[in-house]
Design an enzyme around this catalytic site. Sequence first.
Site, PDB file in Angstrom:
ATOM      1  N   GLN B 255       0.831  -1.201   0.000  1.00 52.17           N
ATOM      2  CA  GLN B 255       0.000   0.000   0.000  1.00 52.17           C
ATOM      3  C   GLN B 255       0.870   1.257   0.000  1.00 52.17           C
ATOM      4  O   GLN B 255       0.604   2.217  -0.722  1.00 52.17           O
ATOM      5  CB  GLN B 255      -0.906   0.001   1.231  1.00 52.17           C
ATOM      6  CG  GLN B 255      -1.910   1.125   1.251  1.00 52.17           C
ATOM      7  CD  GLN B 255      -2.818   1.064   0.032  1.00 52.17           C
ATOM      8  OE1 GLN B 255      -3.205  -0.006  -0.415  1.00 52.17           O
ATOM      9  NE2 GLN B 255      -3.128   2.219  -0.538  1.00 52.17           N
ATOM     10  N   HIS B 258       2.304   2.976  -3.209  1.00 56.31           N
ATOM     11  CA  HIS B 258       1.436   3.693  -4.152  1.00 56.31           C
ATOM     12  C   HIS B 258       1.748   5.184  -4.203  1.00 56.31           C
ATOM     13  O   HIS B 258       1.712   5.806  -5.263  1.00 56.31           O
ATOM     14  CB  HIS B 258      -0.039   3.519  -3.775  1.00 56.31           C
ATOM     15  CG  HIS B 258      -0.664   2.306  -4.363  1.00 56.31           C
ATOM     16  ND1 HIS B 258      -0.710   2.073  -5.708  1.00 56.31           N
ATOM     17  CD2 HIS B 258      -1.275   1.240  -3.789  1.00 56.31           C
ATOM     18  CE1 HIS B 258      -1.318   0.931  -5.951  1.00 56.31           C
ATOM     19  NE2 HIS B 258      -1.664   0.392  -4.802  1.00 56.31           N
ATOM     20  N   GLU B 322     -10.750   1.648   2.488  1.00 54.93           N
ATOM     21  CA  GLU B 322     -10.905   1.180   1.111  1.00 54.93           C
ATOM     22  C   GLU B 322     -10.583  -0.320   1.047  1.00 54.93           C
ATOM     23  O   GLU B 322     -11.410  -1.117   0.618  1.00 54.93           O
ATOM     24  CB  GLU B 322      -9.953   1.965   0.201  1.00 54.93           C
ATOM     25  CG  GLU B 322     -10.000   1.551  -1.262  1.00 54.93           C
ATOM     26  CD  GLU B 322      -8.816   2.107  -2.061  1.00 54.93           C
ATOM     27  OE1 GLU B 322      -7.845   2.601  -1.433  1.00 54.93           O
ATOM     28  OE2 GLU B 322      -8.863   2.021  -3.307  1.00 54.93           O
ATOM     29  N   HIS B 323      -9.381  -0.676   1.473  1.00 55.11           N
ATOM     30  CA  HIS B 323      -8.975  -2.084   1.557  1.00 55.11           C
ATOM     31  C   HIS B 323      -8.907  -2.482   3.026  1.00 55.11           C
ATOM     32  O   HIS B 323      -8.335  -1.748   3.828  1.00 55.11           O
ATOM     33  CB  HIS B 323      -7.593  -2.306   0.941  1.00 55.11           C
ATOM     34  CG  HIS B 323      -7.478  -1.878  -0.485  1.00 55.11           C
ATOM     35  ND1 HIS B 323      -6.934  -0.664  -0.846  1.00 55.11           N
ATOM     36  CD2 HIS B 323      -7.835  -2.490  -1.636  1.00 55.11           C
ATOM     37  CE1 HIS B 323      -6.959  -0.560  -2.180  1.00 55.11           C
ATOM     38  NE2 HIS B 323      -7.504  -1.648  -2.679  1.00 55.11           N
ATOM     39  N   ASP B 356      -5.989  -6.588  -6.296  1.00 56.86           N
ATOM     40  CA  ASP B 356      -5.562  -5.537  -7.217  1.00 56.86           C
ATOM     41  C   ASP B 356      -5.446  -6.059  -8.644  1.00 56.86           C
ATOM     42  O   ASP B 356      -5.591  -5.306  -9.601  1.00 56.86           O
ATOM     43  CB  ASP B 356      -4.188  -4.983  -6.792  1.00 56.86           C
ATOM     44  CG  ASP B 356      -4.289  -4.112  -5.552  1.00 56.86           C
ATOM     45  OD1 ASP B 356      -5.393  -3.626  -5.266  1.00 56.86           O
ATOM     46  OD2 ASP B 356      -3.260  -3.928  -4.868  1.00 56.86           O
ATOM     47  N   HIS B 415     -53.689  14.979 -10.871  1.00 54.05           N
ATOM     48  CA  HIS B 415     -53.255  13.601 -10.599  1.00 54.05           C
ATOM     49  C   HIS B 415     -54.469  12.733 -10.258  1.00 54.05           C
ATOM     50  O   HIS B 415     -54.583  11.595 -10.684  1.00 54.05           O
ATOM     51  CB  HIS B 415     -52.272  13.566  -9.424  1.00 54.05           C
ATOM     52  CG  HIS B 415     -50.875  13.990  -9.781  1.00 54.05           C
ATOM     53  ND1 HIS B 415     -50.573  15.260 -10.203  1.00 54.05           N
ATOM     54  CD2 HIS B 415     -49.704  13.303  -9.795  1.00 54.05           C
ATOM     55  CE1 HIS B 415     -49.260  15.342 -10.447  1.00 54.05           C
ATOM     56  NE2 HIS B 415     -48.721  14.166 -10.208  1.00 54.05           N
TER      57      HIS B 415
END
Lengths: 430, 430
Positions: B255, B258, B322-323, B356, B415
Amino acid sequence: MNKIYNPKPETWSSILERPTKTVDDIEATVKEIFKEVQKKEDEAVAKYTSLFDGVTVDTIEVSKTEIDAAVASVSDELKAAIALAKENITKFHTAQKTNRVAVETIEGVSCWQEKRPIQKVGLYIPGGTAPLFSTVLMLAVPAKIAGCKEIVLCSPPDKNGQINPAILFAAHLCGVTKILKVGGIQAIAGLTFGTETIPKVYKIFGPGNQFVTVAKQLATQFGVAIDMPAGPSELLIVADDSAVPAFVASDLLSQAEHGADSQVILVSTSKKLIDAVEDEIQLQIELLPRKEIAEKAIANSKLIFVENDKIALDLINEYGPEHFIVCTANDDFYIDEIENAGSIFIGNYTPESAGDYASGTNHTLPTNGYAKNYSGVNLDSFTKAMTFQKISEKGIQNIGKAIEIMADAEGLQAHKNAVTLRLNAIENGK
Amino acid sequence: MNKIYNPKPETWSSILERPTKTVDDIEATVKEIFKEVQKKEDEAVAKYTSLFDGVTVDTIEVSKTEIDAAVASVSDELKAAIALAKENITKFHTAQKTNRVAVETIEGVSCWQEKRPIQKVGLYIPGGTAPLFSTVLMLAVPAKIAGCKEIVLCSPPDKNGQINPAILFAAHLCGVTKILKVGGIQAIAGLTFGTETIPKVYKIFGPGNQFVTVAKQLATQFGVAIDMPAGPSELLIVADDSAVPAFVASDLLSQAEHGADSQVILVSTSKKLIDAVEDEIQLQIELLPRKEIAEKAIANSKLIFVENDKIALDLINEYGPEHFIVCTANDDFYIDEIENAGSIFIGNYTPESAGDYASGTNHTLPTNGYAKNYSGVNLDSFTKAMTFQKISEKGIQNIGKAIEIMADAEGLQAHKNAVTLRLNAIENGK
């Protein structure tokens, strides 16, 4: 009414153009109120409630006593109607539950998808002349079925500091967890940041005027999701001689009474029908209490004649109507081939108002061409899909090599190493 | 690394705070380029490609010759790895297909929901050092399964005016219909408005730098939908003594590589594990080519000790990673109770890099706490749910009264009238 015969495809986009919104001048106001609510919380909310709603509310949260009084004041007839609508909406949205999707993509690699509820949701119900308790049903019923824990409803107080009893009754019936007397920009700001009394939520649903719409858009910049961008309501009807002109006219008018900016369009392969509908509209509009509003929308309406169903379909797909009524001898063609529409109503006995209230489908739908890329509100709107995976030693051996090669090709050595370490450990353990 | 022992719940939000983005200064640039692309189309796109990518591209669209050359130049080994990944992604996303949901909510009232593909989608693939062909798979495979007609891929050209061959190979393999050499703000603007060569699309997917992220946000103001708001990538691992420290360290590092702003968090009920992971990180980081980037992210990382699994879970749900890797003796507890996470990886042999690349789950996931309200990309991201209803004479008689009462209570007489006319017609026909 504007009658248009055989428009050329290159003119469709200008004929069907929606009114463009000018949000720039509103945006500054919305931003300012957001800033103030973020900083001063309830104090700022009270200030703007006083300013915009002309009332001072001592306690924002609706009390049990108020709810009890509202429940007692709603007529049995209306209660029964709401109960029937709720039952149909519940049936249709419960059927939308999806199962866990589980796949062993390769031996030892188990992947699955589950939907879990969004924990905290905010429902915005506008005030004004029409108390939209039907929208309470459309939002709170699926929120409850999805399993949302906190369901917070905001609606502006009237001059007496009250929310319409039918709204309170519907909210109570559907299991809303908190009802707050707050509307407009300050309500959306409160739900976005949280205040002493307004809970911060993760997603905001519901219709509103231009200010609310711009506020919802701004909310997305602060981590809150919204149901969809909003615009004036729309109805497009495709009908031929198999349709009853009086029915078609009544549906166009029920759209027109929403507001002067409502979009009302009839597409037909029959000039006879177009003329008959035009006559019917003139007759029926005279009897409407909201005649003035309807007349404005009807003045901007379009009655479009095209040569055949194929051309009609192409034009409709380019427009992407929010509501789409199909009443032709060729209904199946439209049902099968329609690509862009929010909700589709089929045949002579399916008025739009059925879907607005009681058939079971949701009436919170994409306007302004958003039917091309957004779903109407449905059960999934209150959940998020999460994926899971569990890989065995065998599994990582099956896909490990591929991961190493791909990570290497993308220049991500640590990604590769996370696999290599594991493959080596398995190798050495043997 | 920051080791934190038993943080009090009221401190969680500040401990777990993500870096705040400052988009204000970028926004003006993005707006200006949007305006220019809207007006001058390809001419403006060429100008900004020259300015930002430092290259003049004669033909934006990648030719068949270029694709053939790319296919020929990718190694057989990488082709096989991509084919395996594609197969798993295809299996998992195909399994996500949902059936038509049909319910007769009350006799004579048939309602159904169908998902239909978004007709035109744009996929953005960043350029730069890492050629993200894996992201091509993650976006183009579900787009194809969903049935999107136009799948347009944009990626910035390199200094030689080329797109990485692996990206072209993957795009070709997955059935992308058009590949364009255009990146950055000008690509998103082009997909939003359409130019002479870039088709206007309905929804834009894919990662990107801050400029692309702000451009995607701006695109939503022009009627285009986007997959989700983006932020720096994140990984949170919960692990105890049942986890292998070297594996945990390798995942945290994958991670960290990145970017310097990657969020790397370990939560554990074992101080021993925390110390062991810390040691392992120091060892493994030395060997990484992207060591410098990883070191920055690791310097900001948090190793958090908590007393028990219940506290760990509450903290994780508040963060919404996220992960999320779960590697404990108590995995089922976390799997059952996790409310907010993008994708969950379970056990010692399930590294994040599996998801991934090749396990089959999607790697386009909600960051920045958006796991609380957004799904990761999945098959439904490429479709919209539409509802249909067909009501018989019997059906409108069953729900007509309720609609009349509700429409009346909301003050919408037209209506009501749309139903009354039909009920009268049935009555009179009898």
